[in-house]
Write a protein that holds these residues in place. Sequence first.
Motif, short mmCIF file in Angstrom:
data_model
loop_
_atom_site.label_atom_id
_atom_site.label_comp_id
_atom_site.label_asym_id
_atom_site.label_seq_id
_atom_site.Cartn_x
_atom_site.Cartn_y
_atom_site.Cartn_z
N GLY A 24 1.35 5.86 -3.07
CA GLY A 24 0.18 5.67 -2.71
C GLY A 24 -0.55 7.08 -2.56
O GLY A 24 -0.21 8.15 -2.73
N SER A 25 -1.91 6.85 -2.32
CA SER A 25 -2.93 7.97 -2.38
C SER A 25 -3.34 8.48 -0.64
O SER A 25 -3.91 9.38 -0.80
CB SER A 25 -4.36 7.65 -2.88
OG SER A 25 -4.93 6.59 -2.34
N THR A 26 -2.64 7.93 0.13
CA THR A 26 -2.82 8.20 1.48
C THR A 26 -1.99 8.98 2.16
O THR A 26 -2.03 8.96 3.42
CB THR A 26 -3.29 6.84 2.37
OG1 THR A 26 -2.02 6.26 2.27
CG2 THR A 26 -4.36 5.96 1.82
N PHE A 27 -1.12 9.77 1.48
CA PHE A 27 -0.31 10.23 2.30
C PHE A 27 -0.37 11.47 3.12
O PHE A 27 -0.07 11.59 4.16
CB PHE A 27 1.02 11.27 1.15
CG PHE A 27 2.26 11.88 1.33
CD1 PHE A 27 3.14 11.22 1.75
CD2 PHE A 27 1.89 12.98 1.87
CE1 PHE A 27 4.35 11.70 2.37
CE2 PHE A 27 3.25 13.63 2.45
CZ PHE A 27 4.30 13.14 2.72
N SER A 28 -1.29 12.38 2.72
CA SER A 28 -1.80 13.52 3.65
C SER A 28 -2.51 13.30 4.74
O SER A 28 -2.40 13.93 5.64
CB SER A 28 -2.61 14.34 2.59
OG SER A 28 -3.75 13.79 2.34
N GLY A 29 -2.93 11.79 4.91
CA GLY A 29 -3.64 11.39 5.94
C GLY A 29 -2.77 10.80 7.16
O GLY A 29 -3.14 10.49 8.23
N ARG A 30 -1.51 10.61 6.68
CA ARG A 30 -0.49 9.72 7.51
C ARG A 30 0.38 10.74 8.48
O ARG A 30 0.81 11.64 7.95
CB ARG A 30 0.31 8.88 6.97
CG ARG A 30 -0.76 7.67 6.11
CD ARG A 30 0.11 6.70 5.48
NE ARG A 30 -0.51 5.58 4.78
CZ ARG A 30 -1.17 4.46 5.27
NH1 ARG A 30 -0.85 4.00 6.57
NH2 ARG A 30 -1.81 3.73 4.38
N ALA A 31 0.72 10.23 9.62
CA ALA A 31 2.10 10.44 10.09
C ALA A 31 3.22 9.98 9.39
O ALA A 31 3.18 8.79 9.17
CB ALA A 31 1.98 10.62 11.50
N GLN B 101 0.74 -1.33 -0.01
CA GLN B 101 0.15 -0.12 -0.18
C GLN B 101 0.86 1.19 -0.04
O GLN B 101 0.54 2.15 -0.55
CB GLN B 101 -0.85 0.04 1.19
CG GLN B 101 -1.98 0.97 1.24
CD GLN B 101 -3.06 1.00 2.34
OE1 GLN B 101 -2.70 0.41 3.39
NE2 GLN B 101 -4.08 1.18 1.97
N VAL B 102 1.69 1.30 0.65
CA VAL B 102 2.77 2.35 0.95
C VAL B 102 4.27 1.86 0.61
O VAL B 102 4.65 0.95 1.25
CB VAL B 102 2.75 3.06 2.25
CG1 VAL B 102 3.74 4.38 2.23
CG2 VAL B 102 1.28 3.53 2.31
N GLN B 103 5.04 2.44 -0.24
CA GLN B 103 6.33 2.38 -0.41
C GLN B 103 7.25 3.57 -0.19
O GLN B 103 6.97 4.53 -0.64
CB GLN B 103 6.94 1.84 -2.04
CG GLN B 103 6.25 0.32 -2.33
CD GLN B 103 6.33 0.03 -3.44
OE1 GLN B 103 5.87 -0.03 -4.26
NE2 GLN B 103 7.75 -0.38 -3.87
N LEU B 104 8.26 3.28 0.62
CA LEU B 104 9.17 4.55 0.80
C LEU B 104 10.65 4.32 0.41
O LEU B 104 11.02 3.23 0.54
CB LEU B 104 9.00 4.63 2.46
CG LEU B 104 7.78 4.57 3.22
CD1 LEU B 104 8.00 4.50 4.81
CD2 LEU B 104 6.99 5.95 2.88
N VAL B 105 11.02 5.60 -0.21
CA VAL B 105 12.47 5.32 -0.65
C VAL B 105 13.11 6.53 -0.33
O VAL B 105 12.65 7.74 -0.66
CB VAL B 105 12.39 5.12 -2.09
CG1 VAL B 105 13.88 5.19 -2.76
CG2 VAL B 105 11.63 4.03 -2.79
N GLU B 106 14.32 6.25 0.64
CA GLU B 106 15.04 7.22 1.10
C GLU B 106 16.33 7.82 0.13
O GLU B 106 16.71 6.94 -0.55
CB GLU B 106 15.74 7.03 2.36
CG GLU B 106 14.66 6.63 3.50
CD GLU B 106 14.64 4.94 3.70
OE1 GLU B 106 14.21 4.57 4.67
OE2 GLU B 106 14.80 4.36 2.76
N SER B 107 16.72 8.84 0.27
CA SER B 107 17.83 9.33 -0.62
C SER B 107 18.35 10.37 0.09
O SER B 107 18.00 11.08 1.18
CB SER B 107 17.51 9.82 -1.96
OG SER B 107 16.62 10.77 -2.02
N GLY B 108 19.76 10.80 -0.22
CA GLY B 108 20.32 12.13 0.39
C GLY B 108 21.34 11.60 1.29
O GLY B 108 22.13 12.80 1.77
N GLY B 109 21.60 10.39 1.79
CA GLY B 109 22.88 10.11 2.82
C GLY B 109 24.15 10.38 2.06
O GLY B 109 24.24 10.52 0.96
N GLY B 110 25.15 10.38 2.88
CA GLY B 110 26.43 10.31 2.68
C GLY B 110 27.50 10.48 3.47
O GLY B 110 27.22 10.52 4.63
#
Length: 125
Positions: free
Chosen positions: A26-33, A1-10
Amino acid sequence: QVQLVESGGGLVQAGGSLRLSCAASGSTFSGRAFGWYRQAPGKERELVARINRVGTTNYADGVKGRFTISRDNAKNAVYLQMNSLKPEDTAVYYCWADRYYESRSVLYDSGIEYWGQGTQVTVSS
């Protein structure tokens, strides 16, 4: 339902800055913490910062005043601005999404929390 991809480390020197990004599907982003956690070798994963659906934030005592979490609902993205970095900030940083979300004033339960794969942050002295 939700996939998360991080970037910016180094790799960065002590006193420097990094900005981490988390792109969420996903379509539920604004409703989640959402939040950021980190884990250093030999230590438990710990909360770094959290932001709820209306923008209220919480920070771990050790990063308060140095880190800022933010979100952009139009881009389905969460950010962690890290300033004045210290060697003790070295860890793998993970993006997290809450299992619960609100839509049209109704609370839903996804059943599981969501985690990204992590991005390495190394602060040298």
